[in-house]
Write an enzyme that holds these catalytic residues in place. Structure first.
Site, short mmCIF file in Angstrom:
data_model
loop_
_atom_site.label_atom_id
_atom_site.label_comp_id
_atom_site.label_asym_id
_atom_site.label_seq_id
_atom_site.Cartn_x
_atom_site.Cartn_y
_atom_site.Cartn_z
N LYS A 98 7.96 27.23 14.00
CA LYS A 98 7.55 28.54 13.38
C LYS A 98 7.76 29.70 14.18
O LYS A 98 7.20 29.66 15.28
CB LYS A 98 6.00 28.16 12.91
C1 E4P Z 1 0.41 28.36 7.70
O1 E4P Z 1 1.61 28.14 7.76
C2 E4P Z 1 -0.24 29.65 7.84
O2 E4P Z 1 0.01 29.95 9.30
C3 E4P Z 1 -1.66 29.50 7.29
O3 E4P Z 1 -1.47 29.20 6.01
C4 E4P Z 1 -2.36 31.04 7.43
O4 E4P Z 1 -3.62 30.84 6.85
P1 E4P Z 1 -4.78 31.82 7.16
O5 E4P Z 1 -4.60 33.00 6.23
O6 E4P Z 1 -5.98 31.34 6.18
O7 E4P Z 1 -5.00 31.76 8.45
#
Ligand code: E4P
Length: 275
Positions: A98
């Protein structure tokens, strides 16, 4: 639509995988922190390396697991991406790196394009990339052009942003309409995007117009109704928290129906199963 689980908690991952409907996992530094604290409270000790190895082994081949870099420069992110991929991908060939679309914390800063540069370099190295923190359709377009395998639009955080800007109070899991909210006679929007689901729909249109193969991985999911809307607008994948996955399966009338079937089961029918 594929379903990923949005957590780093192995207990949650194991339970959700036992349901037979989960296709992958996404983590981020905040989710890792939550999992580490959860296990610390339980008195469990492990190194991060052991933990990630266990996670990747359990999830297994063919089910991608996103692991995020923590740096904010091209060099740091590229180096970390290789550390993660080179150390862990040999376990089950399921590591996806990521990378933030833009690691800069200031508008107009020097590192605005460092995310895209790293995506391009990793793509050329053959490392699968999930581009995170996508908050507008143009970031998704740029990420796709740089060679992203996945883009992660943060649906829930956009809903929160719209509500916060309008000073509307809300709880984290509150529903926000896909078609947006009229407030003081105007439709709340972020440069024309009226909700997190609308962000995903716009990216879907753009990717379809130009036949990009980059997958749309809808993230920052807040509730079951939002999952339905993400599926309706054609997200390829939704990464869903454990609690929201549980919310998706329940309906009052299903439970009521089960009670009625149980109450109506006559002895003659029951004997069929008494072997
Ligand atoms: C996943 O890939 C993301 O980092 C995650 O869904 C972020 O979620 P949040 O907005 O609840 O922190």
């Amino acid at each position: 639509m594929k379903i990923f689980i949005d957590t780093a908690n192995i207990d949650e991952i194991k339970e959700a995988f036992s349901w037979g409907i989960v296709d992958g996992v996404t983590t981020n530094p905040s989710l890792i922190k939550k999992a580490v604290n959860y296990y610390k409270e339980k008195g469990k000790t492990f190194t991060m390396e052991e933990y990630i190895k266990e996670l990747l082994t359990f999830v297994g081949k063919g089910k991608p697991v996103s692991l995020e870099v923590i740096g904010n420069t091209e060099d740091a992110m590229y180096k970390e991406a290789h550390i993660l991929f080179d150390k862990f991908n040999n376990i089950a060939s399921n590591v996806v790196i990521k990378i933030p679309v833009n690691p800069e914390t200031e508008r107009g800063g020097a590192r605005l394009f460092d995310g895209l540069k790293v995506i391009r370099r990793l793509h050329e190295d053959g490392i699968p990339v999930n581009v995170t923190l996508i908050m507008n359709p143009l970031q998704a377009l740029l990420a796709a052009k740089a060679g992203a395998d996945y883009v992660s639009p943060f649906a829930g955080r956009i809903d929160n942003y719209l509500r916060t800007n309008a000073k509307i109070g809300f709880e984290k899991h509150d529903y926000y309409p896909a078609e947006g909210v009229e407030w003081g006679e105007k439709l709340l929007s972020d440069d024309g995007i009226v909700s997190g689901v609308d962000l995903v729909a716009s990216i879907r249109d753009i990717f379809d117009n130009y036949e990009f193969e980059t997958k749309i991985l809808a993230a920052s999911v807040r509730n079951a109704r939002q999952v339905r809307e993400l599926a309706e607008v054609g997200a390829d994948i939704a990464t869903i928290p454990f609690t929201v996955l549980k919310e998706m399966i329940w309906h009052y009338k299903t439970s009521e129906g089960m009670k009625k079937f149980a109450a109506d089961t006559v002895e003659e029918y029951r004997t069929l199963f008494n072997k």
